[in-house]
Scaffold this motif. Structure first.
Motif, short mmCIF file in Angstrom:
data_model
loop_
_atom_site.label_atom_id
_atom_site.label_comp_id
_atom_site.label_asym_id
_atom_site.label_seq_id
_atom_site.Cartn_x
_atom_site.Cartn_y
_atom_site.Cartn_z
N LEU A 136 0.82 -1.22 0.00
CA LEU A 136 0.00 0.00 0.00
C LEU A 136 0.85 1.27 0.00
N ALA A 137 2.17 1.11 0.00
CA ALA A 137 3.05 2.28 0.07
C ALA A 137 2.79 3.19 -1.12
N PRO A 138 2.64 4.51 -0.91
CA PRO A 138 2.39 5.43 -2.02
C PRO A 138 3.55 5.44 -3.02
N LYS A 139 3.19 5.53 -4.29
CA LYS A 139 4.20 5.55 -5.34
C LYS A 139 4.72 6.96 -5.55
N MET A 140 5.95 7.04 -6.01
CA MET A 140 6.58 8.34 -6.22
C MET A 140 5.88 9.09 -7.35
N GLY A 141 5.56 10.36 -7.11
CA GLY A 141 4.95 11.20 -8.13
C GLY A 141 3.44 11.09 -8.23
N SER A 142 2.80 10.31 -7.36
CA SER A 142 1.34 10.17 -7.42
C SER A 142 0.66 11.42 -6.88
N LYS A 143 -0.55 11.66 -7.36
CA LYS A 143 -1.31 12.84 -6.96
C LYS A 143 -1.98 12.59 -5.61
N PRO A 144 -1.86 13.52 -4.64
CA PRO A 144 -2.43 13.25 -3.31
C PRO A 144 -3.78 13.93 -3.11
N PHE A 145 -4.55 13.39 -2.15
CA PHE A 145 -5.67 14.10 -1.54
C PHE A 145 -5.11 14.97 -0.42
N ILE A 146 -5.68 16.15 -0.22
CA ILE A 146 -5.29 17.00 0.90
C ILE A 146 -6.56 17.41 1.63
N ALA A 147 -6.67 17.02 2.90
CA ALA A 147 -7.86 17.30 3.70
C ALA A 147 -7.49 18.21 4.86
N PHE A 148 -8.30 19.27 5.05
CA PHE A 148 -8.12 20.19 6.18
C PHE A 148 -9.36 20.07 7.06
N ILE A 149 -9.15 19.60 8.29
CA ILE A 149 -10.25 19.32 9.21
C ILE A 149 -10.20 20.34 10.35
N GLY A 150 -11.31 21.03 10.57
CA GLY A 150 -11.38 21.99 11.67
C GLY A 150 -11.87 23.35 11.19
N GLU A 151 -12.65 24.01 12.03
CA GLU A 151 -13.19 25.33 11.69
C GLU A 151 -12.11 26.41 11.68
N GLY A 152 -10.99 26.16 12.37
CA GLY A 152 -9.93 27.16 12.44
C GLY A 152 -9.36 27.53 11.08
N PHE A 153 -9.39 26.59 10.13
CA PHE A 153 -8.85 26.87 8.80
C PHE A 153 -9.72 27.86 8.03
N GLU A 154 -10.94 28.14 8.51
CA GLU A 154 -11.82 29.10 7.87
C GLU A 154 -11.98 30.39 8.66
N SER A 155 -11.64 30.37 9.95
CA SER A 155 -11.89 31.55 10.79
C SER A 155 -10.62 32.22 11.29
N VAL A 156 -9.56 31.48 11.57
CA VAL A 156 -8.31 32.04 12.10
C VAL A 156 -7.40 32.40 10.92
N GLU A 157 -6.93 33.66 10.88
CA GLU A 157 -6.12 34.14 9.76
C GLU A 157 -4.80 33.39 9.65
N GLU A 158 -4.16 33.10 10.79
CA GLU A 158 -2.88 32.40 10.75
C GLU A 158 -3.04 30.98 10.19
N LEU A 159 -4.13 30.30 10.57
CA LEU A 159 -4.36 28.96 10.05
C LEU A 159 -4.76 28.99 8.57
N LYS A 160 -5.49 30.00 8.16
CA LYS A 160 -5.83 30.15 6.74
C LYS A 160 -4.57 30.34 5.92
N HIS A 161 -3.64 31.15 6.46
CA HIS A 161 -2.36 31.37 5.77
C HIS A 161 -1.55 30.07 5.70
N LEU A 162 -1.51 29.31 6.80
CA LEU A 162 -0.80 28.04 6.80
C LEU A 162 -1.42 27.06 5.81
N LYS A 163 -2.73 27.07 5.69
CA LYS A 163 -3.42 26.20 4.72
C LYS A 163 -2.99 26.51 3.30
N GLU A 164 -2.91 27.79 2.94
CA GLU A 164 -2.47 28.17 1.60
C GLU A 164 -1.06 27.68 1.32
#
Length: 315
Positions: A136-164
């Protein structure tokens, strides 16, 4: 005035064209380097980030005394390395008593620092510490899913910046179509508080679900770490406006004699001029022309015989 040099060799010209600004950007390259002092934990973090982005990253292992991204004048060497390697994102690691296991992630615009995010690394677990089925090891160069869980990524400016910044770092090249069978990894970022994020790298396991879409299970593959927010620098408004510029779309030319219908689709009108068939040159091999020539020849011969009889009768 500075003299502008033009490339004389084709190889150099092609390399400069690759680095020139484009309307549609290709995947970003990442520069990974370290400061004057680092810890064993931080070296492991930098190495594992390099393995996750091995195809699109450059790793510098020497110590860099002059690189201090947040200080005035400390970004000169960093901008030089960015231009040399053609990297638009960077990860810089340093260790001190005031800021232990420090990681600075930043983006570049025109090989100048665009924005910065500084985080501290805690509770780090490497890939070797996770036990799972290596198939099941990921292969080199494969396209990933990226999930951000938590309301802080939408309300806190520092977390929004880190998400970008994390999106720019790990998403790779932007594509329009994606094969679901080729997705074998996922990055999960969970906001534990307003200044702490749990970052985990997982492998994807596809199972039967009884429908066309398979059921997905996450298997933690590492690395895993807590990112504690410290300092950050947002881009100023002028630089952000310049970086966000896009080329204006050219208006489409109006097609003459073309209309569109909801049922029939694209409909075109074709105007054909009047054909003057009497003036057209016909080919010599046409059967009709040969028949006309035979008839004309026979008429000529008949007229010839008739004229000779008339002469003989008058004599």
């Amino acid at each position: 005035m500075m003299k502008i040099k033009t490339p004389k060799k084709g190889r150099i010209k092609r390399e400069l064209e690759k680095r020139a600004p484009k309307l549609v950007e290709t995947g970003r390259k990442t520069l990974i380097l370290q400061g004057t002092k680092t810890s064993g934990l931080l070296n492991s973090v930098l190495t594992e980030i390099y393995h996750l982005k091995k195809e699109s990253s450059v790793r510098y292992t020497r110590r860099n005394d002059n690189v201090r991204p947040f200080e005035s004048g400390g970004e000169t060497s960093l901008e030089f390395f960015s231009q040399k390697t053609d990297c638009s994102t960077f990860v810089f690691g340093s260790h001190s008593k005031k800021r232990p296991d420090n990681l600075i992630i930043g983006r570049m615009y025109d090989h100048h620092i665009y924005d910065l995010v500084e985080v501290g690394v805690e509770n780090f677990k490497s890939m070797k510490s996770f036990v799972y089925d290596k198939k099941l090891a990921p292969k080199m160069g494969s396209k990933p899913f990226i999930a951000f869980i938590g309301e802080g990524f939408e309300s806190v400016e520092e977390l929004k910046h880190l998400k970008e910044v994390l999106l720019e770092l790990f998403r790779g090249e932007v594509v329009e179509n994606l094969n679901l069978a080729g997705i074998d990894r996922a990055y999960v970022c969970t906001a534990l508080s307003s200044n702490r994020v749990l970052f985990t790298h997982c492998a994807l396991r596809l199972k039967k679900s009884g429908t066309i879409v398979p059921r997905m299970e996450l298997v933690e593959a590492g690395p895993s770490m807590d990112l504690v927010l410290r300092r950050h620098r947002f881009p100023n408004d002028g630089l952000r406006k310049e970086a966000m510029k896009t080329a204006a779309d050219k208006p489409k030319k109006k097609e003459k004699n073309v209309s569109r219908d909801a049922i029939q689709g694209k409909i075109g009108k074709v105007y054909i001029p009047d054909q003057q068939l009497g003036d057209m040159n016909l080919p010599n091999k046409a059967k009709g022309v040969k028949r006309e020539r035979r008839e004309a020849k026979m008429n000529k011969q008949a007229n010839g015989h008739a004229s000779k009889k008339q002469k003989a009768g008058s004599d």
